[in-house]
Design a protein around this motif. Structure first.
Motif, PDB file in Angstrom:
ATOM      1  N   GLU A  54       0.826  -1.200   0.000  1.00 45.39           N
ATOM      2  CA  GLU A  54       0.000   0.000   0.000  1.00 45.39           C
ATOM      3  C   GLU A  54       0.868   1.261   0.000  1.00 45.39           C
ATOM      4  O   GLU A  54       0.568   2.240  -0.694  1.00 45.39           O
ATOM      5  CB  GLU A  54      -0.928  -0.005   1.213  1.00 45.39           C
ATOM      6  N   ILE A  55       1.954   1.243   0.741  1.00 44.96           N
ATOM      7  CA  ILE A  55       2.882   2.377   0.776  1.00 44.96           C
ATOM      8  C   ILE A  55       3.518   2.579  -0.600  1.00 44.96           C
ATOM      9  O   ILE A  55       3.599   3.695  -1.109  1.00 44.96           O
ATOM     10  CB  ILE A  55       3.964   2.173   1.851  1.00 44.96           C
ATOM     11  N   LYS A  56       3.961   1.480  -1.223  1.00 42.29           N
ATOM     12  CA  LYS A  56       4.574   1.575  -2.553  1.00 42.29           C
ATOM     13  C   LYS A  56       3.596   2.164  -3.570  1.00 42.29           C
ATOM     14  O   LYS A  56       3.965   3.015  -4.375  1.00 42.29           O
ATOM     15  CB  LYS A  56       5.036   0.194  -3.017  1.00 42.29           C
ATOM     16  N   ALA A  57       2.354   1.701  -3.538  1.00 40.11           N
ATOM     17  CA  ALA A  57       1.348   2.204  -4.476  1.00 40.11           C
ATOM     18  C   ALA A  57       1.098   3.691  -4.257  1.00 40.11           C
ATOM     19  O   ALA A  57       0.984   4.463  -5.219  1.00 40.11           O
ATOM     20  CB  ALA A  57       0.044   1.412  -4.330  1.00 40.11           C
ATOM     21  N   SER A  58       1.048   4.113  -3.001  1.00 36.64           N
ATOM     22  CA  SER A  58       0.832   5.530  -2.681  1.00 36.64           C
ATOM     23  C   SER A  58       2.002   6.385  -3.169  1.00 36.64           C
ATOM     24  O   SER A  58       1.803   7.472  -3.729  1.00 36.64           O
ATOM     25  CB  SER A  58       0.643   5.697  -1.175  1.00 36.64           C
ATOM     26  N   LEU A  59       3.224   5.907  -2.983  1.00 36.04           N
ATOM     27  CA  LEU A  59       4.391   6.646  -3.442  1.00 36.04           C
ATOM     28  C   LEU A  59       4.426   6.754  -4.963  1.00 36.04           C
ATOM     29  O   LEU A  59       4.787   7.800  -5.516  1.00 36.04           O
ATOM     30  CB  LEU A  59       5.675   5.988  -2.923  1.00 36.04           C
ATOM     31  N   LYS A  60       4.043   5.679  -5.658  1.00 33.32           N
ATOM     32  CA  LYS A  60       3.994   5.720  -7.123  1.00 33.32           C
ATOM     33  C   LYS A  60       2.974   6.746  -7.610  1.00 33.32           C
ATOM     34  O   LYS A  60       3.234   7.502  -8.546  1.00 33.32           O
ATOM     35  CB  LYS A  60       3.656   4.334  -7.686  1.00 33.32           C
ATOM     36  N   ARG A  61       1.789   6.778  -6.950  1.00 32.07           N
ATOM     37  CA  ARG A  61       0.767   7.763  -7.320  1.00 32.07           C
ATOM     38  C   ARG A  61       1.280   9.176  -7.081  1.00 32.07           C
ATOM     39  O   ARG A  61       1.119  10.061  -7.922  1.00 32.07           O
ATOM     40  CB  ARG A  61      -0.521   7.542  -6.511  1.00 32.07           C
ATOM     41  N   ALA A  62       1.921   9.395  -5.929  1.00 30.78           N
ATOM     42  CA  ALA A  62       2.434  10.727  -5.599  1.00 30.78           C
ATOM     43  C   ALA A  62       3.501  11.174  -6.588  1.00 30.78           C
ATOM     44  O   ALA A  62       3.510  12.340  -7.021  1.00 30.78           O
ATOM     45  CB  ALA A  62       2.994  10.734  -4.179  1.00 30.78           C
ATOM     46  N   LEU A  63       4.389  10.283  -6.978  1.00 30.76           N
ATOM     47  CA  LEU A  63       5.429  10.619  -7.947  1.00 30.76           C
ATOM     48  C   LEU A  63       4.812  10.971  -9.293  1.00 30.76           C
ATOM     49  O   LEU A  63       5.211  11.949  -9.932  1.00 30.76           O
ATOM     50  CB  LEU A  63       6.416   9.459  -8.079  1.00 30.76           C
ATOM     51  N   GLN A  64       3.835  10.194  -9.710  1.00 28.06           N
ATOM     52  CA  GLN A  64       3.161  10.464 -10.987  1.00 28.06           C
ATOM     53  C   GLN A  64       2.446  11.819 -10.932  1.00 28.06           C
ATOM     54  O   GLN A  64       2.496  12.590 -11.881  1.00 28.06           O
ATOM     55  CB  GLN A  64       2.160   9.338 -11.320  1.00 28.06           C
ATOM     56  N   GLN A  65       1.793  12.122  -9.814  1.00 29.56           N
ATOM     57  CA  GLN A  65       1.112  13.412  -9.671  1.00 29.56           C
ATOM     58  C   GLN A  65       2.119  14.559  -9.706  1.00 29.56           C
ATOM     59  O   GLN A  65       1.858  15.597 -10.321  1.00 29.56           O
ATOM     60  CB  GLN A  65       0.306  13.444  -8.371  1.00 29.56           C
TER      61      GLN A  65
END
Length: 84
Positions: A54-65
Motif C-alpha cells: 500500500e505504501i509503494k502504491a501511494s508513493l507511485k501515485r504521488a510521484l506520478q502526480q
C-alpha cells in the motif's frame, strides 16, 4: 488414531518445518496434519502499520502526480492537517 503434538513454522514456500523431529515413531503411510495458528492479539496489531504494498502504491501515485504537475501549495496541506 493417535495424536502427536509438536511445534514448528511454515516457511515462505509453504513447507512445514518442525522444531524437533518426531522420534520413536515411524509410519510409512500418509498422515493427517492439523495446523493451529494463534490469532494476533490487539497488542500485536498496530493500526498504524500500513502494508508495504500500500505504501509503494501511494508513493507511485504521488510521484506520478508530481511529474504531471498535480501539486498543492504547502499552506493548503497545513490547513487540512489543522482541520483534523
Amino acid at each position: 488414531m493417535k495424536a502427536i503434538e509438536v511445534t514448528g513454522k511454515i516457511d515462505s514456500e509453504g513447507n512445514l518445518i518442525l522444531d524437533q523431529p518426531i522420534r520413536e515413531i515411524t509410519y510409512p503411510h500418509q498422515v493427517r496434519v492439523i495446523v493451529l495458528v494463534p490469532e494476533p492479539t490487539a497488542a500485536e496489531v498496530d493500526p498504524d502499520d500500513t502494508p508495504v504494498e500500500e505504501i509503494k502504491a501511494s508513493l507511485k501515485r504521488a510521484l506520478q502526480q508530481a511529474k504531471t504537475g498535480q501539486t498543492r501549495p504547502i499552506s493548503e496541506l497545513w490547513d487540512r492537517i489543522d482541520a483534523e
